[in-house]
Enzyme design. Structure first.
Site, mmCIF file in Angstrom:
data_model
loop_
_atom_site.group_PDB
_atom_site.id
_atom_site.type_symbol
_atom_site.label_atom_id
_atom_site.label_comp_id
_atom_site.label_asym_id
_atom_site.label_seq_id
_atom_site.Cartn_x
_atom_site.Cartn_y
_atom_site.Cartn_z
ATOM 1 N N ASP A 160 31.109 39.876 33.873
ATOM 2 C CA ASP A 160 31.438 41.159 34.517
ATOM 3 C C ASP A 160 32.196 42.085 33.565
ATOM 4 O O ASP A 160 32.342 43.273 33.842
ATOM 5 C CB ASP A 160 32.221 40.942 35.825
ATOM 6 C CG ASP A 160 33.547 40.240 35.621
ATOM 7 O OD1 ASP A 160 33.706 39.548 34.603
ATOM 8 O OD2 ASP A 160 34.424 40.401 36.476
ATOM 9 N N TYR A 213 38.250 46.825 47.081
ATOM 10 C CA TYR A 213 38.020 46.880 45.635
ATOM 11 C C TYR A 213 37.312 48.204 45.353
ATOM 12 O O TYR A 213 36.305 48.524 46.011
ATOM 13 C CB TYR A 213 37.088 45.744 45.179
ATOM 14 C CG TYR A 213 37.691 44.362 45.174
ATOM 15 C CD1 TYR A 213 38.788 44.055 44.377
ATOM 16 C CD2 TYR A 213 37.137 43.350 45.940
ATOM 17 C CE1 TYR A 213 39.328 42.770 44.363
ATOM 18 C CE2 TYR A 213 37.671 42.059 45.934
ATOM 19 C CZ TYR A 213 38.766 41.785 45.139
ATOM 20 O OH TYR A 213 39.299 40.516 45.128
ATOM 21 N N GLU A 262 42.226 45.964 43.251
ATOM 22 C CA GLU A 262 42.335 45.400 41.898
ATOM 23 C C GLU A 262 43.482 45.959 41.073
ATOM 24 O O GLU A 262 43.793 45.416 40.017
ATOM 25 C CB GLU A 262 41.001 45.577 41.133
ATOM 26 C CG GLU A 262 40.672 46.989 40.670
ATOM 27 C CD GLU A 262 39.990 47.832 41.751
ATOM 28 O OE1 GLU A 262 39.873 47.357 42.896
ATOM 29 O OE2 GLU A 262 39.599 48.977 41.429
#
Ligand SMILES: NC(=O)c1ccc[n+]([C@@H]2O[C@H](COP(=O)([O-])OP(=O)(O)OC[C@H]3O[C@@H](n4cnc5c(N)ncnc54)[C@H](O)[C@@H]3O)[C@@H](O)[C@H]2O)c1
Length: 370
Positions: free
Chosen positions: A270, A94, A118
């Site tokens: 987030d 990521y 991602e």
């Protein structure tokens, strides 16, 4: 190929990017796997299990970076690692570069091949390496709500499923995507009365077909939400608007109308959070209270269940890692456009448009290097 598995160094991050079972698969495919000492300890995998799987334990991250053709992490490389990344080395993890200028600059400088978990995407737009962590966070959201609504935690003292002769709790889930469905499934399984809100009519039709009888998919609008949160014992925020901050759907004045000791879990924290009163918390101190309502707003929920998260992540990343190792990054990107979409920085060039745009830097399509 020599594949290096690094120990996570972000605070409280206990996941690891490959399980011993993943190592077995890599080795069977003819690759050598180096694992940094104690990399799997936090997730329940001692070094001995990696050795039994065919890996070699390496003392330091510097050695892993020096020897590996591809390094894997869970979280992004941190500043202490920037100078260890080598030219032409594949960095597979990521990255979340659009929010991290120093790291973007470091990867450009390194001339490595940075492939982000991602941004790997399927034809239908789904993000296969984000899905497992959304599943974890969604399921956990209900589990945490069930815990914090108990009286010793300051909650109103409600059992989500009720018991014979006592009605169950009302759970409202805002957002019917991966997080929302998983949160709702868990709440339904416990026997709660569950409302799941989404704005996408096709999604609502799908939810209507697949969810159990104690789940009510409802169109999301401010009036309906205000009515439902008044009734709710638990509200779970699980919305995502691609490329944007989460909209503030549960406002302060709605919160004032909620029952004392009810629990709200903002999984979308987030992305800034979808409740007006949310602020990010950590696993050390996950909750706070506003107007008598308990807020749980942990930004990296899967970290708390590192064993499950590590296995779920390896299940999803391993096929891509094996393909990259088997073919090399160029051939893997030529053959598999999902992997090609993961290319964020290649040989000193930014190959993912949103990252280039975020920092006003030049964008170079990855095809130029294939
Ligand atoms: N805190 C954590 O540890 C953690 C972990 C994983 C995911 N997340 C976050 O959870 C959120 C949801 O992720 P996901 O994978 O389920 O995304 P997703 O894209 O699968 O689902 C999002 C859903 O929200 C819906 N939506 C958008 N606007 C809405 C609105 N106004 N009202 C109701 N629904 C609306 C969309 O139609 C979509 O169905 C994201 O912000 C993601 O970053 C957080």
């Amino acid at each position: 190929m020599i594949v290096g598995i690094l120990k996570e160094i972000k605070v409280a991050e206990k996941r690891v990017s490959m399980t011993p079972a993943g190592v077995v698969t890599m080795v069977r495919n003819g690759h050598e796997v180096l694992v940094e000492k104690a990399a799997g300890e936090g997730a329940g995998y001692p070094d001995a299990e990696y050795v039994a799987a065919g890996a070699t334990i390496i003392e330091t991250p510097a050695e892993i970076y020096a020897k590996s053709e591809m390094v894997m992490h869970v979280k992004e490389p941190l500043a202490s690692e920037y100078d260890m990344i080598r030219e032409d080395q594949i960095v597979f993890t990521y990255l979340h570069l659009a929010a991290d200028e120093p790291q973007t600059n470091a990867l450009v400088k390194s001339k490595s091949i940075a492939i982000a978990y991602e941004t790997i995407a399927k034809d239908n737009g789904s993000l296969p390496l984000l899905v497992p962590m959304s599943e974890v966070a969604g399921r956990m959201a209900t589990q945490e709500a069930a815990k914090y609504i108990e009286m010793p935690q300051g909650g109103r003292g409600i059992l989500l499923g009720g018991v014979t002769g006592v009605e169950p709790a009302t759970v409202v889930v805002i957002g019917g995507g991966v997080v929302g469905v998983n949160a709702a499934k868990m709440a339904c399984g416990l026997g709660a009365k569950v409302y799941i809100l989404d704005m996408n009519l096709e999604r609502l039709a799908y939810l209507d077909d697949i969810m159990p009888a104690n789940c009510f998919p409802v169109m999301s609008d401010a009036v309906t939400l205000r009515k439902l949160v008044k009734e709710a014992d638990v509200v779970i925020g699980a919305v995502l608007v691609a490329g944007a901050k989460a909209p503030k759907l549960l406002t302060r004045d709605m919160l004032k109308e909620m029952k004392d000791g009810s629990v709200i879990v903002d999984v979308a924290i987030d992305q800034g959070g979808c409740f007006e009163t949310s602020k990010a918390t950590t696993h050390d101190e996950p909750t706070f209270e506003v107007d008598g309502v308990i807020h749980y707003c942990v930004a990296n929920m899967p970290g708390a269940v590192a064993r499950t998260s590590t296995r779920a992540l390896t299940n999803a990343t391993l096929p891509y890692a094996v393909e990259i190792a088997n073919k090399g990054w160029k051939q893997a990107m030529q053959d598999n456009k999902e992997i090609k979409l993961g290319a964020n920085v290649v040989k000193g060039n930014i190959t993912f448009k949103a990252v280039a745009e975020a920092f006003n830097l030049d964008y170079t399509p990855v095809d130029k290097f294939l």
